[in-house]
Design a protein around this motif. Sequence first.
Motif, PDB file in Angstrom:
ATOM      1  N   MET A  93      48.521  40.934  33.481  1.00 17.10           N
ATOM      2  CA  MET A  93      48.041  39.638  32.977  1.00 17.10           C
ATOM      3  C   MET A  93      47.101  38.913  33.821  1.00 17.10           C
ATOM      4  O   MET A  93      47.131  38.490  35.447  1.00 17.10           O
ATOM      5  N   ASP A  94      46.221  37.922  33.563  1.00 17.20           N
ATOM      6  CA  ASP A  94      45.331  36.907  33.441  1.00 17.20           C
ATOM      7  C   ASP A  94      45.052  35.893  32.973  1.00 17.20           C
ATOM      8  O   ASP A  94      44.738  35.748  31.655  1.00 17.20           O
TER       9      ASP A  94
ATOM     10  N   VAL B 116      40.700  39.149  29.929  1.00 20.73           N
ATOM     11  CA  VAL B 116      41.107  40.872  29.766  1.00 20.73           C
ATOM     12  C   VAL B 116      40.502  41.450  30.374  1.00 20.73           C
ATOM     13  O   VAL B 116      41.081  42.547  30.876  1.00 20.73           O
ATOM     14  N   ILE B 117      39.660  41.148  31.661  1.00 22.03           N
ATOM     15  CA  ILE B 117      38.568  41.339  32.542  1.00 22.03           C
ATOM     16  C   ILE B 117      39.623  41.355  33.616  1.00 22.03           C
ATOM     17  O   ILE B 117      39.603  42.162  34.100  1.00 22.03           O
ATOM     18  N   GLY B 118      40.047  40.541  34.213  1.00 21.81           N
ATOM     19  CA  GLY B 118      40.245  40.356  35.055  1.00 21.81           C
ATOM     20  C   GLY B 118      42.865  41.358  34.601  1.00 21.81           C
ATOM     21  O   GLY B 118      42.992  41.487  36.271  1.00 21.81           O
ATOM     22  N   CYS B 119      43.082  41.202  33.417  1.00 18.53           N
ATOM     23  CA  CYS B 119      43.931  42.011  33.532  1.00 18.53           C
ATOM     24  C   CYS B 119      43.837  43.315  34.073  1.00 18.53           C
ATOM     25  O   CYS B 119      44.424  44.388  34.158  1.00 18.53           O
TER      26      CYS B 119
ATOM     27  N   PHE C  22      37.281  49.917  38.567  1.00 22.45           N
ATOM     28  CA  PHE C  22      36.481  48.660  38.153  1.00 22.45           C
ATOM     29  C   PHE C  22      37.310  47.472  39.358  1.00 22.45           C
ATOM     30  O   PHE C  22      36.897  45.801  38.674  1.00 22.45           O
ATOM     31  N   GLY C  23      38.881  48.117  38.796  1.00 25.53           N
ATOM     32  CA  GLY C  23      39.729  46.347  40.248  1.00 25.53           C
ATOM     33  C   GLY C  23      39.060  46.109  41.503  1.00 25.53           C
ATOM     34  O   GLY C  23      38.432  44.978  41.586  1.00 25.53           O
ATOM     35  N   LYS C  24      38.323  47.553  42.110  1.00 28.03           N
ATOM     36  CA  LYS C  24      37.982  47.091  43.036  1.00 28.03           C
ATOM     37  C   LYS C  24      36.355  46.112  43.474  1.00 28.03           C
ATOM     38  O   LYS C  24      35.712  45.518  43.587  1.00 28.03           O
TER      39      LYS C  24
ATOM     40  N   ALA D 135      35.488  45.507  29.844  1.00 27.64           N
ATOM     41  CA  ALA D 135      36.734  45.904  30.136  1.00 27.64           C
ATOM     42  C   ALA D 135      37.460  46.340  28.803  1.00 27.64           C
ATOM     43  O   ALA D 135      38.592  47.548  28.949  1.00 27.64           O
ATOM     44  N   ARG D 136      37.168  46.231  27.874  1.00 27.22           N
ATOM     45  CA  ARG D 136      37.651  46.671  26.243  1.00 27.22           C
ATOM     46  C   ARG D 136      36.942  48.317  26.560  1.00 27.22           C
ATOM     47  O   ARG D 136      37.758  48.896  25.781  1.00 27.22           O
TER      48      ARG D 136
END
Length: 234
Positions: A7-8, A143-146, A108-110, A122-123
């Motif tokens: 969650m973000d 949605v990007i951060g999560c 993507f996370g990195k 992200a979507r």
Amino acid sequence: MTVYVSMDDTDNLNSRGTGRLARAVAAALAREYDVFGVTRHQLYVNEAIPYTSHNSCAVIHLRDAGENNVRSIFGTVREMMLDDFIEGSDPGLAVAAEGRITPSLMAFGKDAKSTVLTQTKARSLAENLGIMLEGLGGTEDGVIGCMAGLGLAHAGNDGRFLQIGGIRSITGPAEATALLAAGIDCIHTLDGRPVLSGTIEAETGKSVKPCPVGGKTVLFVEEIDGRMVAVKRD
């Protein structure tokens, strides 16, 4: 199979933080699932990115939850987040079993730690990987951060634990042996020396924040004038 709940952007400057909400959600999920811990992951701080205070996301790790339970877990967490929606926040929620988290998502996370990313990316990633993702209000930028949180948590070498084992019950200075018994695998100085005994100093009223490193829960300490002081790393 581990299931990750990420969650973000669930807060505003005057509200409780995302980490606190994540711990509350983890407590609710613990009635049915084995909650291994809750991690915090620092994302890119840049003027092009709207964020509340630190731009971090939180991820709950559910051991042996299984992919068959992902939809139910998502529904439970979604309801809790909507019930606790904070005006001015832009929350996002993503839930995925570890088998859905591919190198593309870890990359993507990195990237989210040093690059401005978009909701579209992200979507699209969530759709292609079959990951449940939803924006729950505001601009839905969370949605990007999560999504980034899923990749970072599964990679296992980023962020720090907000909750694991019984460490939150131990605050302020504590014996290394007590911390190791509470759920920390090992304690190391920043220059690589193991610490097996003695007092570890921490802020009064605060618990230490170990880090996930290579599948281990590691507390880093710094030696200052002969004292071992807990380090809070991003």
